[in-house]
Design a protein around this motif. Structure first.
Motif, PDB file in Angstrom:
ATOM      1  N   GLU A  16      20.871   4.920  -7.191  1.00  0.00           N
ATOM      2  CA  GLU A  16      20.731   3.771  -6.298  1.00  0.00           C
ATOM      3  C   GLU A  16      19.421   3.817  -5.519  1.00  0.00           C
ATOM      4  OE1 GLU A  16      23.584   5.812  -6.176  1.00  0.00           O
ATOM      5  OE2 GLU A  16      24.512   4.512  -7.668  1.00  0.00           O
ATOM      6  N   GLY A  17      18.718   4.942  -5.598  1.00  0.00           N
ATOM      7  CA  GLY A  17      17.424   5.063  -4.940  1.00  0.00           C
ATOM      8  C   GLY A  17      17.416   5.859  -3.663  1.00  0.00           C
ATOM      9  N   GLN A  18      18.573   6.335  -3.208  1.00  0.00           N
ATOM     10  CA  GLN A  18      18.600   7.116  -1.975  1.00  0.00           C
ATOM     11  C   GLN A  18      17.959   8.475  -2.215  1.00  0.00           C
ATOM     12  OE1 GLN A  18      22.304   7.281   0.121  1.00  0.00           O
ATOM     13  NE2 GLN A  18      21.637   8.959   1.406  1.00  0.00           N
ATOM     14  N   LEU A  19      16.999   8.815  -1.363  1.00  0.00           N
ATOM     15  CA  LEU A  19      16.338  10.110  -1.492  1.00  0.00           C
ATOM     16  C   LEU A  19      17.326  11.216  -1.144  1.00  0.00           C
ATOM     17  CD1 LEU A  19      12.969   9.096   0.136  1.00  0.00           C
ATOM     18  CD2 LEU A  19      13.321   9.712  -2.254  1.00  0.00           C
ATOM     19  N   ILE A  20      17.416  12.212  -2.031  1.00  0.00           N
ATOM     20  CA  ILE A  20      18.338  13.318  -1.802  1.00  0.00           C
ATOM     21  C   ILE A  20      17.621  14.656  -1.639  1.00  0.00           C
ATOM     22  CG2 ILE A  20      20.374  12.220  -2.795  1.00  0.00           C
ATOM     23  CD1 ILE A  20      19.804  13.623  -5.416  1.00  0.00           C
ATOM     24  N   ASP A  21      16.351  14.716  -2.021  1.00  0.00           N
ATOM     25  CA  ASP A  21      15.558  15.912  -1.766  1.00  0.00           C
ATOM     26  C   ASP A  21      14.084  15.556  -1.940  1.00  0.00           C
ATOM     27  OD1 ASP A  21      15.055  18.489  -1.013  1.00  0.00           O
ATOM     28  OD2 ASP A  21      15.665  19.396  -2.905  1.00  0.00           O
ATOM     29  N   VAL A  22      13.248  16.142  -1.114  1.00  0.00           N
ATOM     30  CA  VAL A  22      11.803  15.966  -1.188  1.00  0.00           C
ATOM     31  C   VAL A  22      11.143  17.281  -0.800  1.00  0.00           C
ATOM     32  CG1 VAL A  22      11.802  13.482  -0.698  1.00  0.00           C
ATOM     33  CG2 VAL A  22      11.699  15.094   1.194  1.00  0.00           C
ATOM     34  N   ASN A  23       9.972  17.516  -1.366  1.00  0.00           N
ATOM     35  CA  ASN A  23       9.259  18.732  -0.976  1.00  0.00           C
ATOM     36  C   ASN A  23       8.225  18.406   0.105  1.00  0.00           C
ATOM     37  OD1 ASN A  23       7.171  17.544  -2.464  1.00  0.00           O
ATOM     38  ND2 ASN A  23       6.784  19.356  -3.721  1.00  0.00           N
ATOM     39  N   PRO A  24       7.634  19.418   0.726  1.00  0.00           N
ATOM     40  CA  PRO A  24       6.666  19.173   1.803  1.00  0.00           C
ATOM     41  C   PRO A  24       5.481  18.297   1.370  1.00  0.00           C
ATOM     42  CG  PRO A  24       7.386  21.449   1.882  1.00  0.00           C
ATOM     43  CD  PRO A  24       7.953  20.856   0.610  1.00  0.00           C
ATOM     44  N   ALA A  25       5.027  18.437   0.129  1.00  0.00           N
ATOM     45  CA  ALA A  25       3.907  17.616  -0.342  1.00  0.00           C
ATOM     46  C   ALA A  25       4.293  16.134  -0.379  1.00  0.00           C
ATOM     47  CB  ALA A  25       3.445  18.082  -1.722  1.00  0.00           C
ATOM     48  N   PHE A  26       5.552  15.832  -0.708  1.00  0.00           N
ATOM     49  CA  PHE A  26       6.014  14.444  -0.698  1.00  0.00           C
ATOM     50  C   PHE A  26       6.018  13.909   0.733  1.00  0.00           C
ATOM     51  CE2 PHE A  26       8.954  10.953  -0.655  1.00  0.00           C
ATOM     52  CZ  PHE A  26       8.712  10.283  -1.850  1.00  0.00           C
ATOM     53  N   CYS A  27       6.490  14.711   1.658  1.00  0.00           N
ATOM     54  CA  CYS A  27       6.497  14.302   3.068  1.00  0.00           C
ATOM     55  C   CYS A  27       5.084  13.994   3.539  1.00  0.00           C
ATOM     56  CB  CYS A  27       7.115  15.397   3.938  1.00  0.00           C
ATOM     57  SG  CYS A  27       8.855  15.702   3.598  1.00  0.00           S
ATOM     58  N   SER A  28       4.151  14.825   3.177  1.00  0.00           N
ATOM     59  CA  SER A  28       2.758  14.615   3.551  1.00  0.00           C
ATOM     60  C   SER A  28       2.206  13.335   2.925  1.00  0.00           C
ATOM     61  CB  SER A  28       1.930  15.822   3.108  1.00  0.00           C
ATOM     62  OG  SER A  28       0.581  15.651   3.427  1.00  0.00           O
ATOM     63  N   LEU A  29       2.571  13.070   1.686  1.00  0.00           N
ATOM     64  CA  LEU A  29       2.108  11.876   0.977  1.00  0.00           C
ATOM     65  C   LEU A  29       2.525  10.592   1.686  1.00  0.00           C
ATOM     66  CD1 LEU A  29       0.897  10.647  -1.745  1.00  0.00           C
ATOM     67  CD2 LEU A  29       3.279  10.564  -2.489  1.00  0.00           C
ATOM     68  N   VAL A  30       3.773  10.546   2.168  1.00  0.00           N
ATOM     69  CA  VAL A  30       4.291   9.305   2.748  1.00  0.00           C
ATOM     70  C   VAL A  30       4.301   9.297   4.278  1.00  0.00           C
ATOM     71  CG1 VAL A  30       5.636   8.706   0.702  1.00  0.00           C
ATOM     72  CG2 VAL A  30       6.710  10.040   2.519  1.00  0.00           C
ATOM     73  N   GLY A  31       4.015  10.436   4.912  1.00  0.00           N
ATOM     74  CA  GLY A  31       3.889  10.472   6.362  1.00  0.00           C
ATOM     75  C   GLY A  31       5.189  10.525   7.139  1.00  0.00           C
ATOM     76  N   TYR A  32       6.284  10.883   6.487  1.00  0.00           N
ATOM     77  CA  TYR A  32       7.589  11.005   7.146  1.00  0.00           C
ATOM     78  C   TYR A  32       8.040  12.453   7.091  1.00  0.00           C
ATOM     79  CZ  TYR A  32       8.102   5.916   6.835  1.00  0.00           C
ATOM     80  OH  TYR A  32       7.925   4.560   6.959  1.00  0.00           O
ATOM     81  N   THR A  33       8.879  12.853   8.029  1.00  0.00           N
ATOM     82  CA  THR A  33       9.461  14.189   7.971  1.00  0.00           C
ATOM     83  C   THR A  33      10.557  14.200   6.913  1.00  0.00           C
ATOM     84  OG1 THR A  33      11.220  13.770   9.582  1.00  0.00           O
ATOM     85  CG2 THR A  33       9.071  14.511  10.451  1.00  0.00           C
ATOM     86  N   ARG A  34      10.926  15.392   6.507  1.00  0.00           N
ATOM     87  CA  ARG A  34      12.009  15.540   5.523  1.00  0.00           C
ATOM     88  C   ARG A  34      13.298  14.929   6.064  1.00  0.00           C
ATOM     89  NH1 ARG A  34      15.932  19.196   3.540  1.00  0.00           N
ATOM     90  NH2 ARG A  34      15.839  19.339   1.277  1.00  0.00           N
ATOM     91  N   ASP A  35      13.597  15.202   7.330  1.00  0.00           N
ATOM     92  CA  ASP A  35      14.814  14.649   7.934  1.00  0.00           C
ATOM     93  C   ASP A  35      14.805  13.124   7.926  1.00  0.00           C
ATOM     94  OD1 ASP A  35      15.908  17.149   8.387  1.00  0.00           O
ATOM     95  OD2 ASP A  35      15.251  17.235  10.475  1.00  0.00           O
ATOM     96  N   GLU A  36      13.658  12.529   8.223  1.00  0.00           N
ATOM     97  CA  GLU A  36      13.567  11.066   8.204  1.00  0.00           C
ATOM     98  C   GLU A  36      13.807  10.511   6.805  1.00  0.00           C
ATOM     99  OE1 GLU A  36      10.387   9.907  11.663  1.00  0.00           O
ATOM    100  OE2 GLU A  36       9.585  10.898   9.860  1.00  0.00           O
ATOM    101  N   LEU A  37      13.253  11.169   5.812  1.00  0.00           N
ATOM    102  CA  LEU A  37      13.399  10.687   4.434  1.00  0.00           C
ATOM    103  C   LEU A  37      14.813  10.866   3.907  1.00  0.00           C
ATOM    104  CD1 LEU A  37      10.026  11.977   2.981  1.00  0.00           C
ATOM    105  CD2 LEU A  37      10.675   9.585   3.364  1.00  0.00           C
TER     106      LEU A  37
END
Length: 81
Positions: A16-37
């Motif tokens: 459905e598109g809900q983010l379930i895991d991201v790495n630190p490089a992804f957070c840096s790419l989009v400018g959000y914290t892991r918790d926010e994503l």
């Protein structure tokens, strides 16, 4: 450890598109914290309009053949760029 330390942005999401895991490089790419994503945000919210049809086509293919897909795309940064 490889996932977390990778210099490449990596994100996993539900069908459905809900983010379930991201790495630190992804957070840096989009400018959000892991918790926010991971607090219910969907990758579609971070996707420019011109990439949405490509994403939808790849998800449809995964549903048909059950195979995971990998593709490159762009994301919208928190600041809008």
């Amino acid at each position: 450890a490889i996932y977390e330390s990778s210099p490449y942005p990596i994100g996993c999401c539900s069908l459905e598109g809900q983010l379930i895991d991201v790495n630190p490089a992804f957070c840096s790419l989009v400018g959000y914290t892991r918790d926010e994503l991971l607090s219910g945000r969907r990758y579609q919210e971070l996707t420019p309009e011109e990439f949405k049809s490509i994403d939808e086509a790849n998800v449809r293919l995964m549903l048909v053949d059950g195979k995971s897909r990998e593709w490159e795309k762009e994301f919208i940064h928190r600041d809008g760029h």
